[in-house]
Design a protein around this motif. Structure first.
Motif, PDB file in Angstrom:
ATOM      1  N   HIS A 112       8.113  56.136-116.681  1.00  0.00           N
ATOM      2  CA  HIS A 112       9.408  56.681-116.244  1.00  0.00           C
ATOM      3  C   HIS A 112      10.005  57.627-117.297  1.00  0.00           C
ATOM      4  N   PHE A 113       9.233  58.672-117.634  1.00  0.00           N
ATOM      5  CA  PHE A 113       9.680  59.668-118.600  1.00  0.00           C
ATOM      6  C   PHE A 113      10.454  60.782-117.897  1.00  0.00           C
ATOM      7  N   PHE A 114      11.554  61.239-118.535  1.00  0.00           N
ATOM      8  CA  PHE A 114      12.115  62.551-118.272  1.00  0.00           C
ATOM      9  C   PHE A 114      11.352  63.537-119.150  1.00  0.00           C
ATOM     10  N   VAL A 115      10.949  64.662-118.628  1.00  0.00           N
ATOM     11  CA  VAL A 115      10.202  65.643-119.413  1.00  0.00           C
ATOM     12  C   VAL A 115      11.124  66.802-119.750  1.00  0.00           C
ATOM     13  N   ALA A 116      11.272  67.093-121.044  1.00  0.00           N
ATOM     14  CA  ALA A 116      12.106  68.194-121.528  1.00  0.00           C
ATOM     15  C   ALA A 116      11.198  69.277-122.076  1.00  0.00           C
ATOM     16  N   THR A 117      11.201  70.442-121.433  1.00  0.00           N
ATOM     17  CA  THR A 117      10.321  71.536-121.827  1.00  0.00           C
ATOM     18  C   THR A 117      10.920  72.873-121.423  1.00  0.00           C
ATOM     19  N   GLN A 118      10.531  73.910-122.178  1.00  0.00           N
ATOM     20  CA  GLN A 118      10.918  75.289-121.850  1.00  0.00           C
ATOM     21  C   GLN A 118       9.765  76.045-121.196  1.00  0.00           C
ATOM     22  N   ASP A 119       8.642  75.389-121.004  1.00  0.00           N
ATOM     23  CA  ASP A 119       7.468  76.015-120.407  1.00  0.00           C
ATOM     24  C   ASP A 119       7.614  75.994-118.888  1.00  0.00           C
ATOM     25  N   ALA A 120       7.783  77.181-118.287  1.00  0.00           N
ATOM     26  CA  ALA A 120       7.995  77.275-116.839  1.00  0.00           C
ATOM     27  C   ALA A 120       6.759  76.836-116.067  1.00  0.00           C
ATOM     28  N   ASP A 121       5.569  77.188-116.563  1.00  0.00           N
ATOM     29  CA  ASP A 121       4.331  76.798-115.867  1.00  0.00           C
ATOM     30  C   ASP A 121       4.169  75.276-115.855  1.00  0.00           C
ATOM     31  N   PHE A 167      16.730  59.652-108.791  1.00  0.00           N
ATOM     32  CA  PHE A 167      15.534  59.086-109.425  1.00  0.00           C
ATOM     33  C   PHE A 167      15.721  57.604-109.759  1.00  0.00           C
ATOM     34  N   SER A 168      16.951  57.183-110.027  1.00  0.00           N
ATOM     35  CA  SER A 168      17.190  55.768-110.329  1.00  0.00           C
ATOM     36  C   SER A 168      17.006  54.902-109.094  1.00  0.00           C
ATOM     37  N   VAL A 169      17.524  55.366-107.948  1.00  0.00           N
ATOM     38  CA  VAL A 169      17.456  54.573-106.724  1.00  0.00           C
ATOM     39  C   VAL A 169      16.062  54.618-106.108  1.00  0.00           C
ATOM     40  N   CYS A 170      15.474  55.796-106.061  1.00  0.00           N
ATOM     41  CA  CYS A 170      14.194  55.961-105.349  1.00  0.00           C
ATOM     42  C   CYS A 170      12.976  55.570-106.182  1.00  0.00           C
ATOM     43  N   PHE A 171      13.063  55.697-107.514  1.00  0.00           N
ATOM     44  CA  PHE A 171      11.880  55.464-108.340  1.00  0.00           C
ATOM     45  C   PHE A 171      12.098  54.443-109.447  1.00  0.00           C
ATOM     46  N   GLY A 172      13.283  53.854-109.538  1.00  0.00           N
ATOM     47  CA  GLY A 172      13.497  52.756-110.478  1.00  0.00           C
ATOM     48  C   GLY A 172      13.683  53.161-111.917  1.00  0.00           C
ATOM     49  N   PHE A 173      14.248  54.328-112.204  1.00  0.00           N
ATOM     50  CA  PHE A 173      14.557  54.703-113.583  1.00  0.00           C
ATOM     51  C   PHE A 173      15.724  53.858-114.071  1.00  0.00           C
ATOM     52  N   ARG A 174      15.639  53.364-115.321  1.00  0.00           N
ATOM     53  CA  ARG A 174      16.666  52.502-115.888  1.00  0.00           C
ATOM     54  C   ARG A 174      17.100  53.007-117.266  1.00  0.00           C
ATOM     55  N   LYS A 175      18.343  52.656-117.618  1.00  0.00           N
ATOM     56  CA  LYS A 175      18.879  53.035-118.914  1.00  0.00           C
ATOM     57  C   LYS A 175      18.361  52.079-119.983  1.00  0.00           C
ATOM     58  N   PRO A 176      18.185  52.542-121.224  1.00  0.00           N
ATOM     59  CA  PRO A 176      18.272  53.931-121.686  1.00  0.00           C
ATOM     60  C   PRO A 176      17.071  54.754-121.206  1.00  0.00           C
ATOM     61  N   PHE A 177      17.321  55.994-120.810  1.00  0.00           N
ATOM     62  CA  PHE A 177      16.264  56.833-120.260  1.00  0.00           C
ATOM     63  C   PHE A 177      15.346  57.336-121.373  1.00  0.00           C
ATOM     64  N   LYS A 178      14.058  57.438-121.052  1.00  0.00           N
ATOM     65  CA  LYS A 178      13.059  57.962-121.982  1.00  0.00           C
ATOM     66  C   LYS A 178      12.855  59.448-121.714  1.00  0.00           C
ATOM     67  N   VAL A 179      12.954  60.250-122.762  1.00  0.00           N
ATOM     68  CA  VAL A 179      12.818  61.706-122.636  1.00  0.00           C
ATOM     69  C   VAL A 179      11.637  62.150-123.488  1.00  0.00           C
ATOM     70  N   LEU A 180      10.644  62.741-122.845  1.00  0.00           N
ATOM     71  CA  LEU A 180       9.451  63.233-123.523  1.00  0.00           C
ATOM     72  C   LEU A 180       9.630  64.729-123.802  1.00  0.00           C
ATOM     73  N   CYS A 181       9.696  65.107-125.076  1.00  0.00           N
ATOM     74  CA  CYS A 181       9.978  66.493-125.478  1.00  0.00           C
ATOM     75  C   CYS A 181       8.701  67.170-125.962  1.00  0.00           C
ATOM     76  N   ASP A 182       8.579  68.463-125.660  1.00  0.00           N
ATOM     77  CA  ASP A 182       7.467  69.248-126.201  1.00  0.00           C
ATOM     78  C   ASP A 182       7.986  70.170-127.298  1.00  0.00           C
ATOM     79  N   GLY A 183       7.089  70.939-127.910  1.00  0.00           N
ATOM     80  CA  GLY A 183       7.470  71.780-129.046  1.00  0.00           C
ATOM     81  C   GLY A 183       8.445  72.881-128.672  1.00  0.00           C
ATOM     82  N   THR A 184       8.305  73.476-127.489  1.00  0.00           N
ATOM     83  CA  THR A 184       9.201  74.562-127.086  1.00  0.00           C
ATOM     84  C   THR A 184      10.641  74.057-126.938  1.00  0.00           C
ATOM     85  N   PHE A 185      10.799  72.845-126.452  1.00  0.00           N
ATOM     86  CA  PHE A 185      12.152  72.304-126.273  1.00  0.00           C
ATOM     87  C   PHE A 185      12.783  71.979-127.628  1.00  0.00           C
ATOM     88  N   VAL A 186      12.006  71.426-128.559  1.00  0.00           N
ATOM     89  CA  VAL A 186      12.525  71.134-129.897  1.00  0.00           C
ATOM     90  C   VAL A 186      12.937  72.428-130.593  1.00  0.00           C
TER      91      VAL A 186
END
Length: 287
Positions: A115-124, A16-35
């Motif tokens: 350029h968010f990483f998405v953190a979730t436990q929702d399979a759908d 994802f860094s090479v192909c889409f330009g993700f850079r550090k520090p990475f942004k992680v978008l969390c939902d309620g199930t992951f928290v």
């Protein structure tokens, strides 16, 4: 097993860094199930746990709709609600609360410009986001976190984009044809003027290898000259030193001569009679 998991995570992050330009520090978008999953499995502090998963520093985000949804669930999610309130809120522009998964889909959009990483436990929700080219997904399994490998759709998207870069678009083809036509017209006009003796080719239209430079400007001294190594003398460190041979009679003669010279070399003291004359004058006055 742990080493293999970390190796796969590094490959995914590099993709994802090479192909889409993700850079550090990475942004992680969390939902309620992951928290909620992090609190249940004592995976705290959350930023350090996720940073160990990605092998890079991270910044956690959530949305106001996620926080409101956790608050609406009552006392059972009170701890998750308090934890979610401590995370940075990403702008979602929803005056009224909507479902958390729908809110995250709108924040990500079709391009994932943030350029968010998405953190979730929702399979759908994860299945839906796999159809977006540049969205990496994080999920938890018991007391460990995993970064999903790029989906088949994401890999094919990257291949197609690379193939497109190798070929020119229609607009570029038209511009190139127009440029070639204008250059050929100028070259034809120059040829006709040369035949009539009225002009010559413009130097800007001639290729670099066909320009005739005068021989005077060529400097023969610029050519590389290799100096031939000549035989040198022997190594002074490997040569045996000559012994000093001194004759005894010569040394003795030098010593004797040195003694004579010492006697002759003494300087004589010059005496003045000034004091004597003064004393004599004083005696005369006394008489």
């Amino acid at each position: 097993m742990r080493f293999k998991k970390q190796k796969n995570h590094r490959k995914t992050v590099r993709f994802f860094s090479v192909c889409f330009g993700f850079r550090k520090p990475f942004k992680v978008l969390c939902d309620g199930t992951f928290v909620h999953h992090l609190l249940q499995n004592n995976l705290t502090p959350a930023d350090k746990v996720i940073a160990n998963c990605l092998s890079a520093p991270v910044t956690l985000f959530t949305t106001s709709c996620v926080v409101r949804e956790l608050n609406s669930l009552g006392a059972s999610q009170s701890a998750s609600y308090r934890a979610a309130r401590q995370i940075t809120i990403a702008r979602c522009d929803h005056e009224k609360r909507i479902k958390a998964d729908a809110c995250i889909e709108e924040v990500i959009g079709e391009q994932n410009s943030e350029h968010f990483f998405v953190a979730t436990q929702d399979a759908d929700l994860r299945k839906k986001l796999q159809q977006i080219p540049n969205v990496p997904l994080i999920f938890g399994l018991r007391n460990a976190l995993f970064l999903e490998k790029p989906s088949k759709f994401q890999r094919e998207y990257v291949k197609l984009s690379e193939e497109k870069r190798l070929h020119m678009t229609e607009k570029e083809n038209k511009a190139l044809a127009k440029r070639i036509g204008s250059i050929s017209a100028k070259v034809d006009a120059g040829d006709s003027s040369d035949e009539e003796g009225l002009g010559h080719h413009s130097p800007g239209l001639q290729p670099h290898n066909t320009r005739n430079y005068p021989v005077i400007n060529r400097d023969v001294k610029d050519r590389v000259r290799f100096k031939r190594k000549k035989a040198k003398g022997p190594n002074p460190l490997s040569v045996k030193k000559k012994k000093s041979q001194e004759k005894p009679n010569v040394a003795a003669g030098k010593e004797a001569k040195g003694d004579d010279d010492d006697g002759q070399s003494k300087r004589k003291r010059k005496r003045t009679r000034r004091g004597k004359k003064v004393s004599e004058g004083a005696d005369g006055m006394a008489r």
